[in-house]
Design an enzyme around this catalytic site. Sequence first.
Site, PDB file in Angstrom:
ATOM      1  N   ASP A   8      47.552  56.928  49.786  1.00 31.70           N
ATOM      2  CA  ASP A   8      48.216  55.632  49.755  1.00 31.70           C
ATOM      3  C   ASP A   8      49.460  55.764  48.867  1.00 31.70           C
ATOM      4  OD1 ASP A   8      48.454  52.700  49.944  1.00 31.70           O
ATOM      5  OD2 ASP A   8      47.840  52.742  47.838  1.00 31.70           O
ATOM      6  N   ASP A  10      51.877  52.588  47.340  1.00 27.96           N
ATOM      7  CA  ASP A  10      52.007  51.587  46.282  1.00 27.96           C
ATOM      8  C   ASP A  10      50.726  51.472  45.461  1.00 27.96           C
ATOM      9  OD1 ASP A  10      54.443  51.203  47.402  1.00 27.96           O
ATOM     10  OD2 ASP A  10      54.103  49.147  48.069  1.00 27.96           O
ATOM     11  N   ASP A 203      43.844  52.832  46.340  1.00 27.21           N
ATOM     12  CA  ASP A 203      43.492  51.886  45.277  1.00 27.21           C
ATOM     13  C   ASP A 203      43.082  50.507  45.776  1.00 27.21           C
ATOM     14  OD1 ASP A 203      46.128  51.166  46.156  1.00 27.21           O
ATOM     15  OD2 ASP A 203      46.393  50.045  44.281  1.00 27.21           O
TER      16      ASP A 203
END
Length: 280
Positions: A8, A10, A203
């Site tokens: 991922d 951001d 996240d």
Amino acid sequence: MRLIVFTDLDGSLLDHNSYSYDAAKPALDLLRNRDVPLILASSKTAAEIAPLRAELGFVHCPAIVENGAGLLPAHMSLNASSGEVSEYQRIRAALKQLPSGLQGLFVGFGDWSDREIATQTGLDLKKVILASKRFYSEPGLWRGDDGQRQEFETWLEKKGIKARQGGRYYTLSFGATKADQMRNIIDDLGWRDRPVLTIALGDAPNDIEMLEAADRAVIIKNPHGPTLPALSGEEAYPDHIIRTQKSGPQGWNEAIQKLFGQIYSNDAHRQTQNPKSQGD
């Protein structure tokens, strides 16, 4: 053993506020030096990811774009077929048909001006233009309560549209996930000479499927959202799923270096125990 890393952006490889990856440079160097593919997997558009992928030095790797709704092939700067554009237009058209009680509760990029997108994302106007070149999905913010959200998602599903919460945005698409594209990429590589080990880092809730599909999963600490629930197999195989103490690229950097130390140490040990395998 061949490794492949899916990540991922951001809040994971990129800092949530500054979008910087500086703290992850040592681990990125490690990947490049060992010729390990790095697959960027984000809600960002192909137009956003293409220059970042080149800057990181992984233009030879495909990338997963718009939260898994699309794929940016290796070496391609932008994928913009008319079919892909129509998917975004279909999502926007569906939003205009929402029942009156649900109208206005979801506000997406298509509802904002460039300056409003800049304010929401923290991007400069040049990057906002790239973020607005959407082919597959519509990110936005939810302004209703949980009951209205369930009603909204049920209504969208009748149109074939799925909604997933990411680290920053609530994103609508026609259902493909990061995990779907992850499996496609592994199949396309066609590696047959050695075992393949996959590492995934993320996240947010929209990363869960990708994390659970990987051989090794890293849950990056996210101080800006709820802690991810225990993943499938996390209690049974704690060494296969780790949670970082640091957030963003700091946690990303430490996790990659730790995993690589373990994996290559074990691989070297196997080679020592079975020297014939070096020539297989």
